[in-house]
Scaffold this active site. Sequence first.
Site: not given
Ligand code: TYD
Length: 137
Positions: A54
Site C-alpha cells: 500500500h
Molecule cells: P495492514 O495495514 O494490513 O498491515 P501491513 O501494513 O503490515 O500489511 O493492517 C492490518 C490490520 O491492522 C488492519 O485491520 C488495519 C489494522 N491497523 C490499525 O488498526 N492501525 C494501524 O496503525 C495499522 C498499521 C493497522
Amino acid sequence: MEKLEDQIRILDFPDLGDERGNLVVVEGGSAIPFDIKRIFYIYGSDSEVVRGSHANLRSEFVMINVAGTSKVKVDNGIESRIIELDRPRMGLYLKNNVWKEMYDFSPDSVLLVLSNEHYDPEEYIRDYETYLKTVIK
Ligand code: TYD
C-alpha cells in the site's frame, strides 16, 4: 515527479551503549524527521508473507528491524528499490505516497514502525493500479 532517492532515506542511529550493552534513542524531530504520533510493530510473519502493499496519502514512516531482518521494496511508480533492514541501528524513512512491500521476514523479525499520523484507513491506497493513477499524471 519526485525521484525515489528524495522520497526515502536510510537513517543510521548512534549507539549510546557502553559495557552494559547497546542503547539506541530515536526522538521525534531529530533522529526521526517528524513528530511521532503512532507506533506499531510486526512480528511472527512467515518468510513467504508479503505485508504492506500500500501507499499512504499522508503518513510518513520510519521502519526499524529492532530484532531479526526483513526486506522492504519501495516503489514510486517509476523506480523501485529493495532495502534490507538488518540491524537495530538502521532506519528506513519513507515519505508519503511511496508504495511499499515488506517481506522475507526472519523468524525473529520484529519490525518497528513509527509514523507522523494516526491510523486512518481512508489515507491508504491498497490497489497498485489506483496508486499509479495518483502518482503518474
Ligand atoms: P495492514 O495495514 O494490513 O498491515 P501491513 O501494513 O503490515 O500489511 O493492517 C492490518 C490490520 O491492522 C488492519 O485491520 C488495519 C489494522 N491497523 C490499525 O488498526 N492501525 C494501524 O496503525 C495499522 C498499521 C493497522
